[in-house]
Each structure stands twice: as structure tokens, then as C-alpha cells.
Design a protein around this motif. Structure first.
Motif, PDB file in Angstrom:
ATOM      1  N   PHE A  69     -18.492  -2.977 -11.268  1.00 25.79           N
ATOM      2  CA  PHE A  69     -17.220  -2.367 -11.663  1.00 25.79           C
ATOM      3  C   PHE A  69     -16.406  -2.069 -10.396  1.00 25.79           C
ATOM      4  CE2 PHE A  69     -20.272  -1.403 -14.979  1.00 25.79           C
ATOM      5  CZ  PHE A  69     -19.575  -1.705 -16.144  1.00 25.79           C
ATOM      6  N   PRO A  70     -15.920  -3.101  -9.690  1.00 26.68           N
ATOM      7  CA  PRO A  70     -15.164  -2.868  -8.452  1.00 26.68           C
ATOM      8  C   PRO A  70     -13.817  -2.217  -8.734  1.00 26.68           C
ATOM      9  CG  PRO A  70     -15.013  -5.168  -9.095  1.00 26.68           C
ATOM     10  CD  PRO A  70     -16.012  -4.529 -10.033  1.00 26.68           C
ATOM     11  N   LYS A  71     -13.222  -1.676  -7.690  1.00 30.86           N
ATOM     12  CA  LYS A  71     -11.879  -1.110  -7.831  1.00 30.86           C
ATOM     13  C   LYS A  71     -10.892  -2.214  -8.202  1.00 30.86           C
ATOM     14  CE  LYS A  71     -12.024   3.158  -5.281  1.00 30.86           C
ATOM     15  NZ  LYS A  71     -11.245   4.074  -4.438  1.00 30.86           N
ATOM     16  N   SER A  72      -9.957  -1.867  -9.045  1.00 29.88           N
ATOM     17  CA  SER A  72      -9.001  -2.847  -9.540  1.00 29.88           C
ATOM     18  C   SER A  72      -7.859  -3.058  -8.548  1.00 29.88           C
ATOM     19  CB  SER A  72      -8.424  -2.388 -10.880  1.00 29.88           C
ATOM     20  OG  SER A  72      -7.350  -3.218 -11.280  1.00 29.88           O
ATOM     21  N   ASN A  73      -7.570  -4.338  -8.257  1.00 29.23           N
ATOM     22  CA  ASN A  73      -6.438  -4.649  -7.377  1.00 29.23           C
ATOM     23  C   ASN A  73      -5.109  -4.294  -8.019  1.00 29.23           C
ATOM     24  OD1 ASN A  73      -7.959  -5.623  -5.210  1.00 29.23           O
ATOM     25  ND2 ASN A  73      -8.117  -7.665  -6.124  1.00 29.23           N
ATOM     26  N   ARG A  74      -5.092  -4.209  -9.343  1.00 30.93           N
ATOM     27  CA  ARG A  74      -3.834  -3.836 -10.012  1.00 30.93           C
ATOM     28  C   ARG A  74      -3.331  -2.482  -9.513  1.00 30.93           C
ATOM     29  NH1 ARG A  74      -2.291  -6.163 -14.877  1.00 30.93           N
ATOM     30  NH2 ARG A  74      -3.697  -7.728 -15.762  1.00 30.93           N
ATOM     31  N   ILE A  75      -4.253  -1.546  -9.357  1.00 34.74           N
ATOM     32  CA  ILE A  75      -3.867  -0.196  -8.969  1.00 34.74           C
ATOM     33  C   ILE A  75      -3.596  -0.107  -7.475  1.00 34.74           C
ATOM     34  CG2 ILE A  75      -4.552   2.226  -9.086  1.00 34.74           C
ATOM     35  CD1 ILE A  75      -4.106   0.762 -11.789  1.00 34.74           C
ATOM     36  N   SER A  76      -4.299  -0.910  -6.680  1.00 38.48           N
ATOM     37  CA  SER A  76      -4.163  -0.812  -5.223  1.00 38.48           C
ATOM     38  C   SER A  76      -2.856  -1.382  -4.702  1.00 38.48           C
ATOM     39  CB  SER A  76      -5.339  -1.514  -4.535  1.00 38.48           C
ATOM     40  OG  SER A  76      -5.313  -2.913  -4.797  1.00 38.48           O
ATOM     41  N   GLU A  77      -2.192  -2.235  -5.499  1.00 34.63           N
ATOM     42  CA  GLU A  77      -0.977  -2.888  -5.009  1.00 34.63           C
ATOM     43  C   GLU A  77       0.065  -1.884  -4.529  1.00 34.63           C
ATOM     44  OE1 GLU A  77      -0.328  -5.861  -4.352  1.00 34.63           O
ATOM     45  OE2 GLU A  77      -1.866  -7.030  -5.375  1.00 34.63           O
ATOM     46  N   GLY A  78       0.229  -0.786  -5.250  1.00 28.99           N
ATOM     47  CA  GLY A  78       1.256   0.184  -4.891  1.00 28.99           C
ATOM     48  C   GLY A  78       0.995   0.889  -3.579  1.00 28.99           C
ATOM     49  N   LEU A  79      -0.290   0.985  -3.158  1.00 29.65           N
ATOM     50  CA  LEU A  79      -0.646   1.716  -1.945  1.00 29.65           C
ATOM     51  C   LEU A  79      -0.876   0.815  -0.737  1.00 29.65           C
ATOM     52  CD1 LEU A  79      -3.154   4.270  -3.536  1.00 29.65           C
ATOM     53  CD2 LEU A  79      -0.832   4.737  -2.748  1.00 29.65           C
ATOM     54  N   ARG A  80      -0.893  -0.507  -0.947  1.00 28.74           N
ATOM     55  CA  ARG A  80      -1.271  -1.401   0.143  1.00 28.74           C
ATOM     56  C   ARG A  80      -0.315  -1.368   1.346  1.00 28.74           C
ATOM     57  NH1 ARG A  80      -5.493  -4.213  -0.045  1.00 28.74           N
ATOM     58  NH2 ARG A  80      -5.660  -4.270  -2.321  1.00 28.74           N
ATOM     59  N   PRO A  81       0.994  -1.196   1.161  1.00 28.87           N
ATOM     60  CA  PRO A  81       1.850  -1.136   2.359  1.00 28.87           C
ATOM     61  C   PRO A  81       1.456  -0.039   3.338  1.00 28.87           C
ATOM     62  CG  PRO A  81       3.191  -1.471   0.416  1.00 28.87           C
ATOM     63  CD  PRO A  81       1.798  -1.185  -0.076  1.00 28.87           C
ATOM     64  N   LEU A  82       0.929   1.088   2.825  1.00 26.67           N
ATOM     65  CA  LEU A  82       0.510   2.173   3.711  1.00 26.67           C
ATOM     66  C   LEU A  82      -0.956   2.041   4.118  1.00 26.67           C
ATOM     67  CD1 LEU A  82       0.996   4.900   5.125  1.00 26.67           C
ATOM     68  CD2 LEU A  82       0.338   6.011   2.980  1.00 26.67           C
ATOM     69  N   LEU A  83      -1.818   1.713   3.164  1.00 22.30           N
ATOM     70  CA  LEU A  83      -3.260   1.789   3.402  1.00 22.30           C
ATOM     71  C   LEU A  83      -3.898   0.477   3.827  1.00 22.30           C
ATOM     72  CD1 LEU A  83      -4.375   4.079   0.437  1.00 22.30           C
ATOM     73  CD2 LEU A  83      -3.579   4.715   2.714  1.00 22.30           C
ATOM     74  N   SER A  86      -7.896  -0.403   3.814  1.00 26.57           N
ATOM     75  CA  SER A  86      -8.717   0.778   4.084  1.00 26.57           C
ATOM     76  C   SER A  86      -9.891   0.826   3.124  1.00 26.57           C
ATOM     77  CB  SER A  86      -7.880   2.053   3.928  1.00 26.57           C
ATOM     78  OG  SER A  86      -7.709   2.353   2.563  1.00 26.57           O
ATOM     79  N   VAL A  87     -10.836   1.701   3.427  1.00 27.17           N
ATOM     80  CA  VAL A  87     -12.052   1.827   2.629  1.00 27.17           C
ATOM     81  C   VAL A  87     -11.741   2.248   1.194  1.00 27.17           C
ATOM     82  CG1 VAL A  87     -12.451   4.250   3.248  1.00 27.17           C
ATOM     83  CG2 VAL A  87     -14.418   2.774   2.718  1.00 27.17           C
ATOM     84  N   PHE A  88     -10.589   2.846   0.962  1.00 28.09           N
ATOM     85  CA  PHE A  88     -10.212   3.282  -0.376  1.00 28.09           C
ATOM     86  C   PHE A  88      -9.896   2.106  -1.290  1.00 28.09           C
ATOM     87  CE2 PHE A  88      -6.982   4.892  -3.427  1.00 28.09           C
ATOM     88  CZ  PHE A  88      -7.749   5.863  -4.050  1.00 28.09           C
ATOM     89  N   LEU A  89      -9.479   0.966  -0.710  1.00 25.54           N
ATOM     90  CA  LEU A  89      -9.005  -0.148  -1.508  1.00 25.54           C
ATOM     91  C   LEU A  89      -9.955  -1.340  -1.542  1.00 25.54           C
ATOM     92  CD1 LEU A  89      -5.227  -0.245  -0.456  1.00 25.54           C
ATOM     93  CD2 LEU A  89      -6.290   0.999  -2.344  1.00 25.54           C
TER      94      LEU A  89
END
Length: 454
Positions: A69-83, A86-89
Motif C-alpha cells: 500500500f505505497p503512498k499515492s502519487n495523486r496526493i503528492s503532486e501538489g507538494l512536489r514543487p516544495l518537497l 523527500s522521504v514524505f513522498l
């Protein structure tokens, strides 16, 4: 009277209205039945998701089979410019390598090393807090950022670069929506993600400032003059499997998430804790008594005596978990109770709903720090309390955050009393974290003075 929570929507609402609600406030977009349901399925033309409030399913996703059950890339898209990455994504081998390099810096024994810096930031907040009506979320944000910079780079918030990062991050918060368009519509990699221009500009400025701090620290490490703080520990950590270390760009990614997770989430938790104590004066006085005894001669070992303060902070994390929802993605078909999730479906874990699940908790919407000493409270703490996630992907800084919250509460409440402001009942909304729509206002008075209740 129970602490405030957002109004739930009706069980049925047009899809477009639901998506608009979801982009602006995740909490009020959810139906009331989720506070009792073990699971709910949501369908849109573009994706299907399952929100699970069944402790057995939560354990499967977070603890028993997290790599399925990996983290979903759908949700990470909004934070990728800053993060960035990172280990969070990240997921898989990249994530494992990052945790091998980061985790040792936050081990229990290392927390003792960060305690003096936390205490300095906590004392500074107590001295800085003005009397009268105060918007406490802003003060908590200032203090949490101060803790991060003191423990990570050995500089206070008053340092020019630290202050610039803090100011830019506040601008970033105001421009960053909860979810990017890619969360709702599947987009090929080559299609632009439609980030707001202000969001991209703020992210670039923050990363440039952090890059300067990282570059300077690498120089100090090479010259043997670097302080022994978290940044030095992480930059000098060696992957036991590969012998690698973090490079500059990788470290910028990690510092960005340390600042986001360690500042934004702590500010949310502290703001709500102060509000709960302002509206429950009997608990505030118990915390204040512990705080005055602790602050008379503060040391790391004395934290164990702050039992009431710790239970109050845990109760605030239960009622107002800073990260209200976590999203995972299935990599294969999965049986979820009486439904089947297909590959690529989303599994939503909601601390907000799980922590208030009426089939699990006694008095789920009430503020009751004493619950943690009851049989029900102890069982729910094991099975239904995940403010920092759980399992292998539990927040690296969970122990750090618990110490920080308790120290800040003790340092402030040893000096001041907080009271609610009439007509200012905060309404919880989910931005990057659970915050109050118009801030959290309270009246602050020195403990040796009687507060003006007028």
C-alpha cells in the motif's frame, strides 16, 4: 460541551460540489456516517477510493503489509514543487535508503541532545507571548519554526535566513491548495500539473534559502567547525547498506519536509491544545501545576513527571490530528471487508474519523485526558490512535514532536493563563494541516495577575 468540529455534509451531494469541498476543506466534504462506519466506498469518473475506519484494515495497511500500500502519487503532486523527492513522498527502495540515513538522528537517545534547544525556543515563546487577546496559531507557528531551526541548524528564528524561510513558508501556505488537479484527473507525466504561479514562486524561494543553509553546513563539516545538531548528524550519516550519504539536493528535499512536518504539524497541535485548555480551566490548572514544578529546574529526565501535560497533548492530537487523512494506493486486488479494491484504487486512512469512531471510543467527541488511563483508552491507543501514522512509515519525528509539545506547553503555562474569547469559537478546516478557519483566539494573562474576563 464538546470541542468544535466541522459540519459534515449530507450523505448525497453532486460530484462537482463534492470535489469543490474536497479541494478547499477535506473535513466538511465527508458525510456524517463516517464517524460510525467501518468502511466507505467513494466513486468518481476518474478513481475509486475506500476510507477505512476498521482497526484491522488500518493495521494491514500501515503495519502488516505497508509495501503493498505505497503512498499515492495523486496526493503528492501538489507538494512536489516544495518537497521534491523527500522521504514524505517516496516509496520502495528510495524511501528505505532515505530512512536508513535519517532515522538514527531521531533515535530516543538523540532527543536528549535536542532538549536544550527546544527549551530555549519554549522559553522564548513564553517571554514573547503578549497579554490580551492573542491569535495563538500564529504564535504557535513562530515557536514551532524556532524549534526546527534551533535543533536542525543551531540558529534561532531571529536569524535572517530562518526568518526569511518562515515568512516564505507562510506565503506558500496561503497559495497551496490541499490537492492538485492531478489528484482528481489522471494525467500523463508530460502534461503540466497546473500549480499556481504563486505556489511555484514561494516553493522556489524556500528551496533556495534552504540550499544556502545546507551548502554552508557542508562547508563547516568539511572544515571541522560544524555544530553537532540534526543537520550535521544527517549530512554525515552513512547508509550501512551502500556507504552513501545525502548530497546537497537530496538534503534540501529532506530539510523541506522537516520544516513542513516539524513546523506546520506542531503549530496545529499546539494551537488546538491551548484552545482546549482555555475552555477546560480545571485541566489547565493541573497542567500549570506540573509546569511550574518542571520549569523550576528543567531537565530532560524531568519530562517523565509531566504526565498530565502529556495526556492533555495526546488528547488534543486525538481530537485534532494535524494530518487528518493519509492516502495509500493498492498495487494488486485487495479484499476490504465485503468489497474488492482493484489495482490503483485509493485507500484513505483518516485519523480524524478513526480518532472519533463512535464504535471504538468512549465519549468520542469529548475532551477527556483521563481516558488514557482507562481500559478503553489504552485499547484505543493501541488500535485506533495514529496521529503520526504507524508501522514502518511512522513519522520519523514522532518522539521529537511529543517532547516538543510537552516542553512548549510547560514553558508557556508556567507563566501565563489562557481563556477563551467570547464569540470566537474556532472552526476546524483542513489546509495543509487541521487549522481554524479564522484562527484560534484567546485571552492571555500573567499567572500572578487575575485575568480580565470582560
Amino acid at each position: 460541551m464538546s470541542p468544535p468540529k466541522p459540519p459534515a455534509r449530507a450523505d448525497r451531494v453532486p460530484l462537482w460540489r463534492y470535489l469543490c469541498l474536497f479541494r478547499t476543506d477535506i473535513l466538511s466534504a465527508q458525510p456524517a456516517r463516517l464517524y460510525r462506519a467501518w468502511m466507505a466506498e467513494f466513486r468518481t469518473p476518474f478513481f475509486r477510493s475506500f476510507m477505512v475506519n476498521d482497526p484491522k484494515l488500518v493495521a494491514r495497511v500501515l503495519r502488516e503489509r505497508p509495501m503493498d500500500f505505497p503512498k499515492s502519487n495523486r496526493i503528492s503532486e501538489g507538494l512536489r514543487p516544495l518537497l521534491g523527492r523527500s522521504v514524505f513522498l517516496t516509496n520502495g527502495d528510495v524511501w528505505r535508503r532515505q530512512r536508513r540515513l535519517i532515522d538514527p538522528a531521531f533515535e530516543g537517545g538523540r532527543l536528549r541532545d535536542t532538549f536544550p534547544a527546544m527549551l530555549d525556543a519554549a522559553r522564548a515563546m513564553g517571554e514573547r507571548l503578549p497579554e490580551g487577546d492573542v491569535e495563538i496559531e500564529a504564535e504557535a507557528s513562530h515557536a514551532a519554526a524556532d524549534v526546527i531551526f534551533r535543533t536542525l541548524f543551531s540558529i534561532p528564528i531571529e536569524h535572517n535566513t530562518a526568518r526569511d524561510v518562515f515568512d516564505e513558508f507562510r506565503a506558500y501556505q496561503r497559495t497551496q491548495p490541499i490537492l492538485n488537479l492531478a489528484a482528481f484527473v489522471p494525467l500523463p507525466r508530460w502534461v503540466p500539473r497546473f500549480h499556481r504561479r504563486k505556489t511555484l514562486r514561494s516553493a522556489r524561494r524556500i528551496r533556495a534559502l534552504i540550499e544556502g543553509l545546507v551548502t554552508e553546513r557542508q562547508r563547516e563539516i568539511a572544515e571541522g567547525t560544524a555544530p553537532d545538531d540534526l543537520a550535521t548528524k544527517i549530512l554525515t550519516a552513512v547508509d550501512p547498506d551502500t556507504g552513501d550519504r545525502f548530497g546537497r539536493d537530496e538534503m534540501v528535499d529532506q530539510v523541506a519536509i522537516f520544516f513542513l512536518a516539524g513546523h506546520e504539524t506542531s503549530a496545529s497541535a499546539l494551537g488546538w491544545t491551548f484552545y482546549l485548555l482555555a475552555t477546560h480551566p480545571e485541566w489547565q490548572e493541573r497542567v500549570a501545576a506540573e509546569a511550574r514544578a518542571f520549569m523550576a529546574a528543567p531537565d530532560f529526565s524531568g519530562l517523565s513527571r509531566l504526565k498530565v501535560t502529556r495526556d492533555v497533548f495526546r488528547e488534543a492530537l486525538r481530537l485534532y490530528p494535524p494530518v487528518p487523512m493519509m492516502v495509500r494506493e493498492t498495487v494488486q486486488p485487495e479484499g476490504l471487508r465485503d468489497r474488492t479494491a482493484h489495482k490503483g484504487d485509493l485507500v484513505v486512512l483518516s485519523p480524524w474519523h478513526l480518532h472519533r469512531q463512535s464504535r471504538l471510543w468512549d465519549n468520542p467527541d469529548g475532551f477527556d485526558p483521563a481516558r488514557w488511563t482507562t481500559e478503553n483508552g489504552r485499547r484505543c491507543a493501541r488500535e485506533a490512535f495514529i496521529p503520526f501514522s504507524s508501522g514502518p512509515r511512522v513519522c520519523t519525528g514522532a518522539g521529537f514532536a511529543m517532547v516538543e509539545g510537552v516542553v512548549l506547553l510547560a514553558a508557556v503555562l508556567a507563566q501565563v493563563r489562557v481563556l477563551p474569547v467570547e464569540g470566537r469559537v474556532p472552526e476546524p478546516v483542513a489546509h495543509l494541516t487541521v487549522r481554524a478557519r479564522d484562527g484560534i483566539w484567546m485571552r492571555v494573562a500573567k499567572r500572578d495577575e487575575l485575568p480580565d474576563r470582560g
